[in-house]
Design an enzyme around this catalytic site. Structure first.
Site, PDB file in Angstrom:
ATOM      1  N   ASP A  54       0.880  -1.160   0.000  1.00  0.00           N
ATOM      2  CA  ASP A  54       0.000   0.000   0.000  1.00  0.00           C
ATOM      3  C   ASP A  54       0.917   1.208   0.000  1.00  0.00           C
ATOM      4  O   ASP A  54       1.818   1.325   0.827  1.00  0.00           O
ATOM      5  CB  ASP A  54      -0.943   0.018   1.198  1.00  0.00           C
ATOM      6  CG  ASP A  54      -2.152   0.898   0.904  1.00  0.00           C
ATOM      7  OD1 ASP A  54      -2.938   0.531   0.001  1.00  0.00           O
ATOM      8  OD2 ASP A  54      -2.289   1.966   1.521  1.00  0.00           O
ATOM      9  N   PHE A  66       4.573   4.614 -13.605  1.00  0.00           N
ATOM     10  CA  PHE A  66       3.108   4.698 -13.608  1.00  0.00           C
ATOM     11  C   PHE A  66       2.706   5.784 -12.615  1.00  0.00           C
ATOM     12  O   PHE A  66       3.557   6.421 -11.978  1.00  0.00           O
ATOM     13  CB  PHE A  66       2.484   3.335 -13.258  1.00  0.00           C
ATOM     14  CG  PHE A  66       2.735   2.892 -11.833  1.00  0.00           C
ATOM     15  CD1 PHE A  66       1.791   3.133 -10.840  1.00  0.00           C
ATOM     16  CD2 PHE A  66       3.908   2.253 -11.482  1.00  0.00           C
ATOM     17  CE1 PHE A  66       2.019   2.743  -9.528  1.00  0.00           C
ATOM     18  CE2 PHE A  66       4.135   1.844 -10.180  1.00  0.00           C
ATOM     19  CZ  PHE A  66       3.193   2.096  -9.198  1.00  0.00           C
ATOM     20  N   TYR A 108       1.998   8.786 -10.424  1.00  0.00           N
ATOM     21  CA  TYR A 108       2.477  10.167 -10.346  1.00  0.00           C
ATOM     22  C   TYR A 108       3.936  10.311 -10.788  1.00  0.00           C
ATOM     23  O   TYR A 108       4.524  11.388 -10.633  1.00  0.00           O
ATOM     24  CB  TYR A 108       2.312  10.689  -8.911  1.00  0.00           C
ATOM     25  CG  TYR A 108       0.879  10.670  -8.426  1.00  0.00           C
ATOM     26  CD1 TYR A 108       0.018  11.740  -8.678  1.00  0.00           C
ATOM     27  CD2 TYR A 108       0.370   9.576  -7.734  1.00  0.00           C
ATOM     28  CE1 TYR A 108      -1.308  11.726  -8.244  1.00  0.00           C
ATOM     29  CE2 TYR A 108      -0.952   9.536  -7.292  1.00  0.00           C
ATOM     30  CZ  TYR A 108      -1.784  10.607  -7.551  1.00  0.00           C
ATOM     31  OH  TYR A 108      -3.094  10.584  -7.133  1.00  0.00           O
ATOM     32  N   ASP A 109       4.548   9.257 -11.319  1.00  0.00           N
ATOM     33  CA  ASP A 109       5.970   9.311 -11.689  1.00  0.00           C
ATOM     34  C   ASP A 109       6.326  10.478 -12.610  1.00  0.00           C
ATOM     35  O   ASP A 109       7.400  11.068 -12.446  1.00  0.00           O
ATOM     36  CB  ASP A 109       6.411   7.989 -12.341  1.00  0.00           C
ATOM     37  CG  ASP A 109       6.620   6.888 -11.324  1.00  0.00           C
ATOM     38  OD1 ASP A 109       6.786   7.191 -10.126  1.00  0.00           O
ATOM     39  OD2 ASP A 109       6.626   5.709 -11.720  1.00  0.00           O
ATOM     40  N   ARG A 121       9.127   1.608  -2.915  1.00  0.00           N
ATOM     41  CA  ARG A 121       8.768   0.183  -3.021  1.00  0.00           C
ATOM     42  C   ARG A 121      10.019  -0.696  -2.866  1.00  0.00           C
ATOM     43  O   ARG A 121       9.990  -1.703  -2.151  1.00  0.00           O
ATOM     44  CB  ARG A 121       8.103  -0.039  -4.397  1.00  0.00           C
ATOM     45  CG  ARG A 121       7.588  -1.432  -4.660  1.00  0.00           C
ATOM     46  CD  ARG A 121       6.587  -1.437  -5.811  1.00  0.00           C
ATOM     47  NE  ARG A 121       5.401  -0.683  -5.450  1.00  0.00           N
ATOM     48  CZ  ARG A 121       5.107   0.536  -5.919  1.00  0.00           C
ATOM     49  NH1 ARG A 121       5.877   1.129  -6.836  1.00  0.00           N
ATOM     50  NH2 ARG A 121       4.043   1.185  -5.503  1.00  0.00           N
TER      51      ARG A 121
HETATM   52  P1  ITT Z   1      -3.679  -2.322  -5.412  1.00  0.00           P
HETATM   53  O1  ITT Z   1      -4.382  -1.838  -4.159  1.00  0.00           O
HETATM   54  O2  ITT Z   1      -4.499  -3.312  -6.184  1.00  0.00           O
HETATM   55  O3  ITT Z   1      -2.282  -2.801  -5.140  1.00  0.00           O
HETATM   56  P2  ITT Z   1      -3.663   0.491  -6.153  1.00  0.00           P
HETATM   57  O4  ITT Z   1      -3.099   1.235  -7.320  1.00  0.00           O
HETATM   58  O5  ITT Z   1      -5.089   0.789  -5.746  1.00  0.00           O
HETATM   59  O6  ITT Z   1      -3.485  -1.084  -6.438  1.00  0.00           O
HETATM   60  P3  ITT Z   1      -2.738   1.633  -3.668  1.00  0.00           P
HETATM   61  O7  ITT Z   1      -4.063   1.647  -3.005  1.00  0.00           O
HETATM   62  O8  ITT Z   1      -1.524   1.257  -2.861  1.00  0.00           O
HETATM   63  O9  ITT Z   1      -2.705   0.657  -4.924  1.00  0.00           O
HETATM   64  O10 ITT Z   1      -2.520   3.076  -4.309  1.00  0.00           O
HETATM   65  C1  ITT Z   1      -1.261   3.494  -4.643  1.00  0.00           C
HETATM   66  C2  ITT Z   1      -1.364   4.701  -5.557  1.00  0.00           C
HETATM   67  O11 ITT Z   1      -0.288   5.599  -5.237  1.00  0.00           O
HETATM   68  C3  ITT Z   1      -1.151   4.280  -7.001  1.00  0.00           C
HETATM   69  O12 ITT Z   1      -2.365   3.958  -7.642  1.00  0.00           O
HETATM   70  C4  ITT Z   1      -0.470   5.503  -7.589  1.00  0.00           C
HETATM   71  O13 ITT Z   1      -1.440   6.477  -7.906  1.00  0.00           O
HETATM   72  C5  ITT Z   1       0.363   6.014  -6.406  1.00  0.00           C
HETATM   73  N1  ITT Z   1       1.710   5.389  -6.438  1.00  0.00           N
HETATM   74  C6  ITT Z   1       2.170   4.409  -5.605  1.00  0.00           C
HETATM   75  N2  ITT Z   1       3.406   4.040  -5.950  1.00  0.00           N
HETATM   76  C7  ITT Z   1       3.741   4.788  -7.008  1.00  0.00           C
HETATM   77  C8  ITT Z   1       4.874   4.853  -7.827  1.00  0.00           C
HETATM   78  O14 ITT Z   1       5.917   4.029  -7.645  1.00  0.00           O
HETATM   79  N3  ITT Z   1       4.885   5.739  -8.826  1.00  0.00           N
HETATM   80  C9  ITT Z   1       3.842   6.549  -9.038  1.00  0.00           C
HETATM   81  N4  ITT Z   1       2.714   6.537  -8.334  1.00  0.00           N
HETATM   82  C10 ITT Z   1       2.662   5.656  -7.320  1.00  0.00           C
END
Ligand code: ITT
Length: 207
Positions: free
Chosen positions: A78, A161, A163-164, A190
């Site tokens: 998360d 992906f 906000y990168d 991560r």
């Molecule tokens: P899952 O719960 O199915 O894993 P999700 O995309 O809903 O997928 P999260 O609830 O953890 O996952 O939301 C994380 C969000 O934060 C993700 O959708 C992106 O918008 C942002 N995010 C997280 N890590 C990122 C990264 O490495 N680069 C860019 N944006 C990121």
């Protein structure tokens, strides 16, 4: 990433995410650990609980749901973006920022609009991640990682992906989406969370 030969933990795990970008990065970050990494395709559908405002609890709940429903070791993360000038938003709600109808690009535009509406607001930011690994018997471990940086004025780059394209990590001149994939997978929130989690595999599970 190397794993101590003496460490415990799974031979293989299922990555419990619906986010293809995350799944790809987790597979890459864990390559070299000797752990076989599968995604959810090829497994029966898993139902996940509603997510709340606590990253660690959300990561554990996602991993636990997959582990118990599939009877396999499952890993979930998360994660989110926290922007200083927005009081830490979008935070744990990063995936739904601006409303459920938006895609990655729409959320980036919404973020830039919110900052434009607050001239002088700090663009200092960080990505954060809690990663949790749960076994079929409920045994759990978690790791935390963060990556500090700032929000750019315009999106740049095609990689990564979320906000990168608008996140420039401290110490770099490019956005996260312009950096080579292996650089992101070395410095990201991560990568750091998974390093901490893999290091913990030799020690006792956490509650
Ligand atoms: P899952 O719960 O199915 O894993 P999700 O995309 O809903 O997928 P999260 O609830 O953890 O996952 O939301 C994380 C969000 O934060 C993700 O959708 C992106 O918008 C942002 N995010 C997280 N890590 C990122 C990264 O490495 N680069 C860019 N944006 C990121």
């Amino acid at each position: 990433m190397a794993r101590s030969p003496a460490s415990a933990g799974p031979e293989r795990l299922v990555v419990a995410t619906s986010n293809a970008g995350k799944a790809r990065e987790i597979r890459e970050i864990l390559s070299g650990t000797g752990i076989g990494v599968e995604d959810l395709s090829g497994h029966p559908p898993v139902s996940f609980p509603e997510e709340g405002g606590d990253y660690r609890a959300n990561a554990l709940a996602k991993a636990r749901a997959a582990a118990l429903q599939l009877g396999e070791w499952a890993l979930a993360d998360d994660s989110g973006l926290e922007v200083e000038g927005l009081g830490g938003a979008p935070g744990p709600y990063s995936a739904r920022y601006g409303g459920a109808g938006l895609d990655d690009r729409g959320r980036v535009e919404h973020l830039l609009d919110e900052l434009a509406a607050r001239p002088g607001a700090s663009r200092q930011a960080r990505f954060v991640c809690w990663a949790s690994l749960v076994g079929p018997d409920g045994e759990a471990r978690s790791g935390f990682g963060e990556c500090p940086g700032r929000i750019l004025a315009q999106p740049c780059g095609q990689g990564g992906f979320g906000y990168d394209p608008v996140f420039q990590p401290d110490g770099y001149e490019q956005s996260m989406a312009e950096l080579p994939e292996d650089t992101k997978n070395r410095i990201s929130h991560r990568a750091r969370a998974l390093q901490e989690l893999v290091r913990s595999l030799g020690s006792r599970p956490q509650p």
